[in-house]
Scaffold this motif. Structure first.
Motif, PDB file in Angstrom:
ATOM      1  N   SER A 241       0.862  -1.182   0.000  1.00  0.00           N
ATOM      2  CA  SER A 241       0.000   0.000   0.000  1.00  0.00           C
ATOM      3  C   SER A 241       0.895   1.227   0.000  1.00  0.00           C
ATOM      4  O   SER A 241       2.086   1.145   0.306  1.00  0.00           O
ATOM      5  CB  SER A 241      -0.953   0.013   1.216  1.00  0.00           C
ATOM      6  OG  SER A 241      -0.226   0.132   2.418  1.00  0.00           O
TER       7      SER A 241
ATOM      8  N   THR B  94      -5.834   1.335   7.453  1.00  0.00           N
ATOM      9  CA  THR B  94      -5.557   0.292   6.459  1.00  0.00           C
ATOM     10  C   THR B  94      -6.683   0.195   5.439  1.00  0.00           C
ATOM     11  O   THR B  94      -7.858   0.039   5.811  1.00  0.00           O
ATOM     12  CB  THR B  94      -5.393  -1.068   7.149  1.00  0.00           C
ATOM     13  OG1 THR B  94      -4.400  -0.956   8.167  1.00  0.00           O
ATOM     14  CG2 THR B  94      -4.983  -2.129   6.153  1.00  0.00           C
TER      15      THR B  94
ATOM     16  N   HIS C 133      -4.902   6.474   1.247  1.00  0.00           N
ATOM     17  CA  HIS C 133      -4.088   5.289   1.507  1.00  0.00           C
ATOM     18  C   HIS C 133      -4.536   4.243   0.496  1.00  0.00           C
ATOM     19  O   HIS C 133      -5.644   3.696   0.598  1.00  0.00           O
ATOM     20  CB  HIS C 133      -4.290   4.807   2.936  1.00  0.00           C
ATOM     21  CG  HIS C 133      -3.296   3.777   3.374  1.00  0.00           C
ATOM     22  ND1 HIS C 133      -3.123   3.407   4.687  1.00  0.00           N
ATOM     23  CD2 HIS C 133      -2.392   3.040   2.661  1.00  0.00           C
ATOM     24  CE1 HIS C 133      -2.183   2.479   4.771  1.00  0.00           C
ATOM     25  NE2 HIS C 133      -1.736   2.232   3.548  1.00  0.00           N
TER      26      HIS C 133
ATOM     27  N   THR D 133      -4.025   1.033  -2.600  1.00  0.00           N
ATOM     28  CA  THR D 133      -3.425  -0.244  -2.991  1.00  0.00           C
ATOM     29  C   THR D 133      -3.428  -0.314  -4.516  1.00  0.00           C
ATOM     30  O   THR D 133      -3.914   0.591  -5.200  1.00  0.00           O
ATOM     31  CB  THR D 133      -4.239  -1.429  -2.430  1.00  0.00           C
ATOM     32  OG1 THR D 133      -5.525  -1.445  -3.078  1.00  0.00           O
ATOM     33  CG2 THR D 133      -4.434  -1.311  -0.926  1.00  0.00           C
TER      34      THR D 133
END
Length: 459
Positions: free
Chosen positions: A101, A123, A192, A194
Protein backbone atom coordinates in the motif's frame (compact mmCIF):
# COMPACT_ATOMS: atom_id res chain seq x y z
CA UNK A 1 5.81 3.46 3.27
CA UNK A 2 6.16 5.27 -0.05
CA UNK A 3 4.16 8.39 -0.92
CA UNK A 4 3.07 9.60 -4.35
CA UNK A 5 2.65 13.36 -4.73
CA UNK A 6 0.73 14.66 -7.75
CA UNK A 7 2.39 17.82 -9.10
CA UNK A 8 1.29 17.73 -12.73
CA UNK A 9 -1.54 20.26 -12.80
CA UNK A 10 -1.49 23.71 -14.35
CA UNK A 11 -2.91 25.77 -11.49
CA UNK A 12 -4.66 28.39 -13.60
CA UNK A 13 -6.49 30.02 -10.70
CA UNK A 14 -3.20 30.89 -8.98
CA UNK A 15 -1.70 32.63 -12.01
CA UNK A 16 -2.79 36.06 -10.83
CA UNK A 17 -0.45 35.78 -7.84
CA UNK A 18 2.15 33.29 -9.11
CA UNK A 19 3.30 33.00 -12.73
CA UNK A 20 5.49 29.96 -12.04
CA UNK A 21 4.54 26.28 -11.66
CA UNK A 22 1.86 25.82 -9.03
CA UNK A 23 3.83 23.31 -6.87
CA UNK A 24 6.54 25.96 -6.44
CA UNK A 25 4.17 28.65 -5.15
CA UNK A 26 5.91 30.13 -2.07
CA UNK A 27 3.74 29.98 1.03
CA UNK A 28 5.36 31.71 4.00
CA UNK A 29 8.86 30.96 2.84
CA UNK A 30 8.45 27.43 1.47
CA UNK A 31 7.08 26.18 -1.88
CA UNK A 32 3.82 24.26 -1.55
CA UNK A 33 5.36 20.96 -2.59
CA UNK A 34 8.28 21.41 -0.20
CA UNK A 35 5.76 21.82 2.61
CA UNK A 36 4.31 18.48 1.49
CA UNK A 37 7.79 16.91 1.58
CA UNK A 38 8.48 18.22 5.08
CA UNK A 39 5.06 17.16 6.31
CA UNK A 40 5.66 13.63 5.05
CA UNK A 41 9.10 13.60 6.65
CA UNK A 42 7.62 14.68 9.99
CA UNK A 43 5.09 11.85 9.64
CA UNK A 44 7.93 9.35 9.15
CA UNK A 45 7.73 9.00 5.35
CA UNK A 46 10.85 9.92 3.37
CA UNK A 47 10.46 7.95 0.12
CA UNK A 48 8.47 10.13 -2.31
CA UNK A 49 7.44 9.80 -5.95
CA UNK A 50 6.59 13.12 -7.60
CA UNK A 51 4.41 12.97 -10.71
CA UNK A 52 5.26 15.79 -13.12
CA UNK A 53 3.31 17.28 -16.00
CA UNK A 54 2.85 20.99 -16.66
CA UNK A 55 6.29 22.71 -16.59
CA UNK A 56 7.71 19.57 -15.05
CA UNK A 57 11.32 20.41 -15.95
CA UNK A 58 11.15 23.55 -13.80
CA UNK A 59 9.74 21.63 -10.86
CA UNK A 60 12.39 18.92 -11.17
CA UNK A 61 15.20 21.48 -11.38
CA UNK A 62 13.97 23.27 -8.26
CA UNK A 63 13.54 20.13 -6.15
CA UNK A 64 16.45 17.92 -7.16
CA UNK A 65 16.66 14.64 -5.28
CA UNK A 66 14.96 16.03 -2.19
CA UNK A 67 17.98 15.55 0.09
CA UNK A 68 17.90 19.23 1.01
CA UNK A 69 14.71 18.52 2.95
CA UNK A 70 15.64 15.10 4.26
CA UNK A 71 13.63 13.02 1.78
CA UNK A 72 14.34 10.85 -1.28
CA UNK A 73 12.54 12.03 -4.41
CA UNK A 74 12.08 10.11 -7.65
CA UNK A 75 10.06 11.37 -10.58
CA UNK A 76 7.37 10.04 -12.87
CA UNK A 77 6.26 11.84 -16.03
CA UNK A 78 2.57 12.02 -16.89
CA UNK A 79 2.19 12.61 -20.63
CA UNK A 80 -1.60 12.62 -20.28
CA UNK A 81 -1.82 14.96 -17.27
CA UNK A 82 -4.26 17.26 -19.08
CA UNK A 83 -6.85 14.48 -19.21
CA UNK A 84 -7.20 14.42 -15.40
CA UNK A 85 -5.43 13.59 -12.16
CA UNK A 86 -6.30 9.92 -12.55
CA UNK A 87 -3.92 9.79 -15.51
CA UNK A 88 -1.22 11.29 -13.28
CA UNK A 89 -1.76 8.59 -10.65
CA UNK A 90 -1.34 5.92 -13.34
CA UNK A 91 2.00 7.47 -14.32
CA UNK A 92 3.31 6.51 -10.86
CA UNK A 93 2.26 2.87 -11.25
CA UNK A 94 5.76 1.50 -12.01
CA UNK A 95 7.08 3.11 -8.82
CA UNK A 96 4.51 1.53 -6.49
CA UNK A 97 4.08 -1.81 -8.26
CA UNK A 98 5.82 -3.72 -5.46
CA UNK A 99 4.17 -1.85 -2.60
CA UNK A 100 1.47 -3.47 -0.51
CA UNK A 101 0.00 0.00 0.00
CA UNK A 102 1.10 3.59 -0.42
CA UNK A 103 -0.01 7.13 0.30
CA UNK A 104 -1.29 9.52 -2.34
CA UNK A 105 -1.22 13.30 -1.82
CA UNK A 106 -1.72 16.46 -3.83
CA UNK A 107 1.16 18.95 -4.11
CA UNK A 108 -1.24 21.87 -3.67
CA UNK A 109 -2.94 20.59 -0.50
CA UNK A 110 -1.67 21.90 2.80
CA UNK A 111 -1.98 19.16 5.41
CA UNK A 112 -0.49 18.43 8.83
CA UNK A 113 1.76 15.52 9.88
CA UNK A 114 -1.02 14.37 12.22
CA UNK A 115 -3.44 14.12 9.30
CA UNK A 116 -0.92 12.10 7.28
CA UNK A 117 -0.30 9.76 10.22
CA UNK A 118 -4.03 9.17 10.66
CA UNK A 119 -4.57 8.23 7.02
CA UNK A 120 -1.41 6.10 6.97
CA UNK A 121 -2.71 4.17 10.00
CA UNK A 122 -6.07 3.60 8.26
CA UNK A 123 -5.56 0.29 6.46
CA UNK A 124 -7.44 0.18 3.14
CA UNK A 125 -9.62 -2.81 2.26
CA UNK A 126 -8.01 -5.57 0.20
CA UNK A 127 -7.51 -4.12 -3.27
CA UNK A 128 -9.18 -0.88 -2.22
CA UNK A 129 -8.54 2.61 -0.91
CA UNK A 130 -8.96 4.61 2.29
CA UNK A 131 -9.97 8.21 1.66
CA UNK A 132 -9.05 10.93 4.15
CA UNK A 133 -12.38 12.61 4.88
CA UNK A 134 -13.16 15.78 6.79
CA UNK A 135 -16.55 15.18 8.39
CA UNK A 136 -16.89 18.88 9.24
CA UNK A 137 -17.66 20.39 5.82
CA UNK A 138 -18.60 23.72 7.39
CA UNK A 139 -14.95 24.53 8.04
CA UNK A 140 -14.00 24.11 4.34
CA UNK A 141 -13.67 27.68 2.96
CA UNK A 142 -14.61 26.99 -0.69
CA UNK A 143 -17.10 24.16 -0.40
CA UNK A 144 -18.40 24.60 -3.94
CA UNK A 145 -15.01 23.61 -5.36
CA UNK A 146 -14.34 20.84 -2.85
CA UNK A 147 -14.69 17.15 -3.67
CA UNK A 148 -17.63 15.96 -1.56
CA UNK A 149 -17.98 12.49 -0.09
CA UNK A 150 -21.11 10.64 0.88
CA UNK A 151 -20.63 7.75 3.32
CA UNK A 152 -22.71 5.29 5.30
CA UNK A 153 -21.30 6.77 8.50
CA UNK A 154 -24.51 6.39 10.50
CA UNK A 155 -24.90 2.74 9.50
CA UNK A 156 -21.27 2.06 10.33
CA UNK A 157 -21.66 3.65 13.76
CA UNK A 158 -24.71 1.53 14.47
CA UNK A 159 -22.74 -1.59 13.51
CA UNK A 160 -19.94 -0.59 15.85
CA UNK A 161 -22.39 0.03 18.71
CA UNK A 162 -23.88 -3.38 18.04
CA UNK A 163 -20.50 -5.01 18.54
CA UNK A 164 -20.36 -6.78 15.20
CA UNK A 165 -17.49 -9.23 15.49
CA UNK A 166 -14.68 -9.23 12.93
CA UNK A 167 -16.51 -6.64 10.84
CA UNK A 168 -14.97 -3.50 9.38
CA UNK A 169 -17.20 -0.82 10.88
CA UNK A 170 -15.44 2.13 9.30
CA UNK A 171 -17.70 4.25 7.11
CA UNK A 172 -17.80 3.13 3.49
CA UNK A 173 -17.65 5.66 0.68
CA UNK A 174 -20.99 5.65 -1.12
CA UNK A 175 -20.37 8.48 -3.59
CA UNK A 176 -17.66 11.03 -4.34
CA UNK A 177 -17.54 14.08 -6.59
CA UNK A 178 -17.68 17.88 -6.69
CA UNK A 179 -21.35 17.99 -7.70
CA UNK A 180 -22.87 15.82 -4.97
CA UNK A 181 -26.00 17.34 -3.47
CA UNK A 182 -26.08 14.90 -0.54
CA UNK A 183 -22.81 14.48 1.33
CA UNK A 184 -21.50 14.28 4.87
CA UNK A 185 -17.79 14.89 4.32
CA UNK A 186 -15.12 16.37 2.09
CA UNK A 187 -12.12 14.63 0.52
CA UNK A 188 -9.00 16.27 2.02
CA UNK A 189 -6.64 15.05 -0.72
CA UNK A 190 -4.82 12.29 1.18
CA UNK A 191 -5.42 8.63 0.29
CA UNK A 192 -4.09 5.29 1.51
CA UNK A 193 -4.14 3.23 -1.67
CA UNK A 194 -3.43 -0.24 -2.99
CA UNK A 195 -2.90 -1.58 -6.49
CA UNK A 196 -6.68 -1.88 -6.69
CA UNK A 197 -6.90 1.88 -7.19
CA UNK A 198 -4.59 1.60 -10.22
CA UNK A 199 -6.73 -1.19 -11.65
CA UNK A 200 -9.85 0.91 -11.16
CA UNK A 201 -8.24 3.94 -12.83
CA UNK A 202 -7.15 1.82 -15.82
CA UNK A 203 -10.68 0.50 -16.24
CA UNK A 204 -12.06 4.05 -16.05
CA UNK A 205 -9.48 5.29 -18.58
CA UNK A 206 -10.68 2.68 -21.06
CA UNK A 207 -14.13 4.23 -20.70
CA UNK A 208 -12.78 7.74 -21.27
CA UNK A 209 -12.90 8.83 -17.61
CA UNK A 210 -9.62 10.11 -16.16
CA UNK A 211 -10.14 11.61 -12.72
CA UNK A 212 -9.09 10.16 -9.40
CA UNK A 213 -12.67 10.45 -8.21
CA UNK A 214 -13.70 8.14 -11.07
CA UNK A 215 -11.40 5.44 -9.74
CA UNK A 216 -12.55 5.87 -6.14
CA UNK A 217 -16.16 5.85 -7.30
CA UNK A 218 -15.58 2.54 -9.05
CA UNK A 219 -14.04 1.01 -5.92
CA UNK A 220 -16.90 2.40 -3.83
CA UNK A 221 -19.40 0.60 -6.04
CA UNK A 222 -17.48 -2.63 -5.28
CA UNK A 223 -17.46 -1.94 -1.52
CA UNK A 224 -13.70 -1.36 -1.48
CA UNK A 225 -13.49 2.32 -0.50
CA UNK A 226 -13.59 3.38 3.15
CA UNK A 227 -13.53 6.81 4.75
CA UNK A 228 -10.76 7.68 7.19
CA UNK A 229 -11.98 10.32 9.63
CA UNK A 230 -9.25 12.98 9.96
CA UNK A 231 -10.87 14.35 13.10
CA UNK A 232 -9.74 17.87 13.96
CA UNK A 233 -6.57 17.72 11.82
CA UNK A 234 -6.42 20.81 9.61
CA UNK A 235 -5.93 21.03 5.86
CA UNK A 236 -6.45 23.41 2.94
CA UNK A 237 -6.62 23.10 -0.85
CA UNK A 238 -4.45 26.01 -2.03
CA UNK A 239 -5.82 26.70 -5.49
CA UNK A 240 -6.70 30.42 -5.63
CA UNK A 241 -5.80 33.71 -3.89
CA UNK A 242 -8.58 33.32 -1.30
CA UNK A 243 -7.29 29.84 -0.43
CA UNK A 244 -3.77 31.26 -0.11
CA UNK A 245 -5.01 33.72 2.51
CA UNK A 246 -6.81 30.92 4.34
CA UNK A 247 -3.67 28.74 4.24
CA UNK A 248 -1.54 31.58 5.67
CA UNK A 249 -3.99 32.04 8.54
CA UNK A 250 -4.05 28.31 9.17
CA UNK A 251 -0.27 28.09 9.43
CA UNK A 252 0.07 31.18 11.60
CA UNK A 253 -2.70 30.08 13.97
CA UNK A 254 -0.71 26.92 14.71
CA UNK A 255 2.39 28.79 15.91
CA UNK A 256 1.39 29.36 19.58
CA UNK A 257 2.04 26.32 21.77
CA UNK A 258 0.29 24.83 24.83
CA UNK A 259 3.44 25.64 26.83
CA UNK A 260 2.95 29.40 26.45
CA UNK A 261 2.78 31.38 29.66
CA UNK A 262 0.23 34.05 30.49
CA UNK A 263 2.10 36.95 28.87
CA UNK A 264 3.11 34.96 25.78
CA UNK A 265 -0.44 33.80 25.18
CA UNK A 266 -2.14 37.17 25.62
CA UNK A 267 0.52 39.65 24.49
CA UNK A 268 3.77 38.39 23.02
CA UNK A 269 2.31 36.02 20.42
CA UNK A 270 0.06 38.76 19.05
CA UNK A 271 3.25 40.64 18.17
CA UNK A 272 5.70 37.84 17.39
CA UNK A 273 3.47 35.93 14.92
CA UNK A 274 3.17 38.87 12.46
CA UNK A 275 6.94 39.37 12.75
CA UNK A 276 7.52 35.70 11.93
CA UNK A 277 5.15 35.95 8.95
CA UNK A 278 7.19 38.87 7.61
CA UNK A 279 10.55 37.17 8.22
CA UNK A 280 9.50 33.82 6.73
CA UNK A 281 10.29 34.95 3.18
CA UNK A 282 13.95 35.53 4.09
CA UNK A 283 16.69 32.94 4.57
CA UNK A 284 17.10 33.70 8.27
CA UNK A 285 17.61 30.68 10.55
CA UNK A 286 16.15 30.10 14.02
CA UNK A 287 19.66 29.98 15.53
CA UNK A 288 20.47 33.38 14.04
CA UNK A 289 17.29 34.76 15.55
CA UNK A 290 18.11 33.19 18.92
CA UNK A 291 21.50 34.88 18.94
CA UNK A 292 20.05 38.24 17.85
CA UNK A 293 17.53 38.05 20.69
CA UNK A 294 20.35 37.23 23.13
CA UNK A 295 22.25 40.33 22.03
CA UNK A 296 19.16 42.44 22.74
CA UNK A 297 18.87 40.80 26.16
CA UNK A 298 22.52 41.59 26.88
CA UNK A 299 21.89 45.21 25.83
CA UNK A 300 18.97 45.42 28.25
CA UNK A 301 21.17 44.06 31.02
CA UNK A 302 23.80 46.70 30.26
CA UNK A 303 21.19 49.45 30.36
CA UNK A 304 19.95 48.21 33.73
CA UNK A 305 23.50 48.16 35.08
CA UNK A 306 24.05 51.73 33.85
CA UNK A 307 20.94 52.90 35.69
CA UNK A 308 18.89 53.45 32.51
CA UNK A 309 15.97 51.48 33.91
CA UNK A 310 13.28 52.70 31.50
CA UNK A 311 15.33 51.91 28.39
CA UNK A 312 16.41 48.58 29.89
CA UNK A 313 12.81 47.58 30.61
CA UNK A 314 11.65 48.44 27.09
CA UNK A 315 14.53 46.59 25.43
CA UNK A 316 13.95 43.57 27.71
CA UNK A 317 10.30 43.39 26.64
CA UNK A 318 11.23 43.71 22.95
CA UNK A 319 13.67 40.82 23.46
CA UNK A 320 10.89 38.84 25.16
CA UNK A 321 8.60 39.28 22.15
CA UNK A 322 11.38 38.35 19.72
CA UNK A 323 12.24 35.32 21.88
CA UNK A 324 9.19 33.60 20.38
CA UNK A 325 10.15 34.29 16.78
CA UNK A 326 12.97 31.74 16.54
CA UNK A 327 10.66 28.89 17.56
CA UNK A 328 7.88 30.16 15.30
CA UNK A 329 10.19 30.26 12.28
CA UNK A 330 11.46 26.78 13.17
CA UNK A 331 7.91 25.40 13.23
CA UNK A 332 6.74 27.41 10.24
CA UNK A 333 9.61 26.32 7.98
CA UNK A 334 10.26 22.83 9.43
CA UNK A 335 13.66 23.92 10.79
CA UNK A 336 13.37 22.47 14.27
CA UNK A 337 16.46 20.72 15.59
CA UNK A 338 17.66 19.36 18.91
CA UNK A 339 20.74 21.54 18.74
CA UNK A 340 18.59 24.59 18.08
CA UNK A 341 16.48 23.86 21.17
CA UNK A 342 19.62 23.44 23.29
CA UNK A 343 21.27 26.55 21.84
CA UNK A 344 18.18 28.65 22.51
CA UNK A 345 17.79 27.31 26.05
CA UNK A 346 21.41 28.05 26.95
CA UNK A 347 21.23 31.59 25.57
CA UNK A 348 17.99 32.17 27.49
CA UNK A 349 19.56 31.07 30.77
CA UNK A 350 22.64 33.25 30.21
CA UNK A 351 20.39 36.15 29.24
CA UNK A 352 18.29 35.72 32.40
CA UNK A 353 21.41 35.80 34.52
CA UNK A 354 22.72 38.92 32.80
CA UNK A 355 19.41 40.75 33.23
CA UNK A 356 19.18 40.00 36.94
CA UNK A 357 22.85 40.78 37.50
CA UNK A 358 22.51 44.05 35.60
CA UNK A 359 19.37 45.10 37.49
CA UNK A 360 20.90 44.12 40.83
CA UNK A 361 24.05 46.13 40.16
CA UNK A 362 22.13 49.14 38.85
CA UNK A 363 19.74 49.10 41.81
CA UNK A 364 22.52 48.76 44.38
CA UNK A 365 24.52 51.53 42.70
CA UNK A 366 21.48 53.83 42.74
CA UNK A 367 20.22 53.06 46.24
CA UNK A 368 23.10 51.53 48.19
CA UNK A 369 20.55 49.14 49.72
CA UNK A 370 21.87 45.71 50.66
CA UNK A 371 18.35 44.38 50.10
CA UNK A 372 19.08 44.69 46.41
CA UNK A 373 21.89 42.16 46.78
CA UNK A 374 19.68 39.76 48.76
CA UNK A 375 16.70 39.96 46.42
CA UNK A 376 18.99 39.79 43.40
CA UNK A 377 20.65 36.61 44.72
CA UNK A 378 17.27 34.97 45.44
CA UNK A 379 15.96 35.94 42.01
CA UNK A 380 19.07 34.44 40.39
CA UNK A 381 18.49 31.22 42.32
CA UNK A 382 14.80 31.02 41.35
CA UNK A 383 15.10 32.10 37.73
CA UNK A 384 16.35 28.82 36.18
CA UNK A 385 14.04 26.60 38.26
CA UNK A 386 11.02 27.12 35.98
CA UNK A 387 12.72 25.66 32.92
CA UNK A 388 14.61 23.06 34.94
CA UNK A 389 11.37 21.61 36.35
CA UNK A 390 9.80 21.51 32.88
CA UNK A 391 12.84 19.78 31.40
CA UNK A 392 13.08 17.23 34.20
CA UNK A 393 9.36 16.45 33.91
CA UNK A 394 9.75 15.87 30.18
CA UNK A 395 12.83 13.68 30.71
CA UNK A 396 11.07 11.55 33.34
CA UNK A 397 7.67 11.19 31.68
CA UNK A 398 8.25 11.83 27.97
CA UNK A 399 5.41 14.38 28.06
CA UNK A 400 5.54 18.15 27.76
CA UNK A 401 5.04 20.14 30.93
CA UNK A 402 1.94 22.28 30.42
CA UNK A 403 1.41 25.17 32.84
CA UNK A 404 -2.34 25.20 32.08
CA UNK A 405 -2.58 21.57 33.19
CA UNK A 406 0.08 21.16 35.87
CA UNK A 407 0.49 24.53 37.57
CA UNK A 408 -2.84 25.16 39.23
CA UNK A 409 -3.12 28.65 40.68
CA UNK A 410 0.59 29.43 40.22
CA UNK A 411 0.06 29.68 36.47
CA UNK A 412 -1.20 33.18 37.24
CA UNK A 413 2.13 34.17 38.79
CA UNK A 414 4.43 35.94 36.36
CA UNK A 415 7.16 33.42 37.04
CA UNK A 416 7.73 31.79 33.65
CA UNK A 417 10.28 33.49 31.42
CA UNK A 418 7.73 35.58 29.55
CA UNK A 419 6.26 36.70 32.87
CA UNK A 420 9.64 37.53 34.41
CA UNK A 421 10.59 39.61 31.37
CA UNK A 422 7.29 41.47 31.64
CA UNK A 423 7.96 42.20 35.33
CA UNK A 424 11.36 43.56 34.32
CA UNK A 425 9.60 45.75 31.74
CA UNK A 426 7.12 47.13 34.27
CA UNK A 427 9.77 47.60 36.93
CA UNK A 428 12.04 49.32 34.45
CA UNK A 429 9.54 51.88 33.17
CA UNK A 430 8.42 52.58 36.77
CA UNK A 431 12.08 52.77 37.85
CA UNK A 432 11.44 50.45 40.80
CA UNK A 433 14.50 48.23 40.73
CA UNK A 434 14.32 47.02 44.33
CA UNK A 435 10.62 46.14 44.17
CA UNK A 436 11.19 44.38 40.84
CA UNK A 437 13.93 42.18 42.29
CA UNK A 438 11.74 41.36 45.30
CA UNK A 439 8.80 40.34 43.08
CA UNK A 440 11.03 38.20 40.86
CA UNK A 441 12.56 36.44 43.85
CA UNK A 442 9.18 35.75 45.48
CA UNK A 443 7.33 34.58 42.35
CA UNK A 444 10.07 32.31 40.99
CA UNK A 445 10.75 30.57 44.31
CA UNK A 446 7.03 30.28 45.15
CA UNK A 447 6.34 28.73 41.75
CA UNK A 448 9.15 26.19 42.24
CA UNK A 449 7.89 25.12 45.68
CA UNK A 450 4.26 24.79 44.57
CA UNK A 451 5.24 22.91 41.42
CA UNK A 452 7.29 20.49 43.45
CA UNK A 453 4.32 19.82 45.71
CA UNK A 454 1.81 19.49 42.88
CA UNK A 455 3.97 17.23 40.69
CA UNK A 456 3.79 14.43 43.25
CA UNK A 457 0.46 13.40 41.75
CA UNK A 458 1.77 13.51 38.18
CA UNK A 459 4.95 11.47 38.75
Amino acid sequence: MRAVVLAAGEGRRLRSVHPGPKPLFPLLGLPLIVRTFCTLREAGIADIVVVLGHRGDEVRAALGDGSRWGVRVTYAESPDWEKGNGASVLAAAPHVAGERSWLLLMADHLVTPELVRRVAACTPPEGGVAVGVDFTPARVPDLDEATKVQTDRVTARDAADGGAANQDTRPSVVAIGKDLSAFDGVDCGVFHATSGLLDALRACAEEGRHTLSDGVRRLAAQGRAVACDIGDARWCDVDDPAAVRHARRMLLEQLPTPRDGLISRHLNRKLSVPISAALARFAVTPNQLSFATFLLTALAAGLFAAGAFVAGGVVAQVASVLDGVDGEIARLKFLRSRFGELFDAILDRIGDGLLLAGLTYGTYAATGSEWALLFGALALIGSPLSMMIKDRYRAMTGDLYRPDVHDGWVRYLLANRDGRMFVLFLGGILEQGLATLAVLAFTSLTQAVVRLARLKKFL
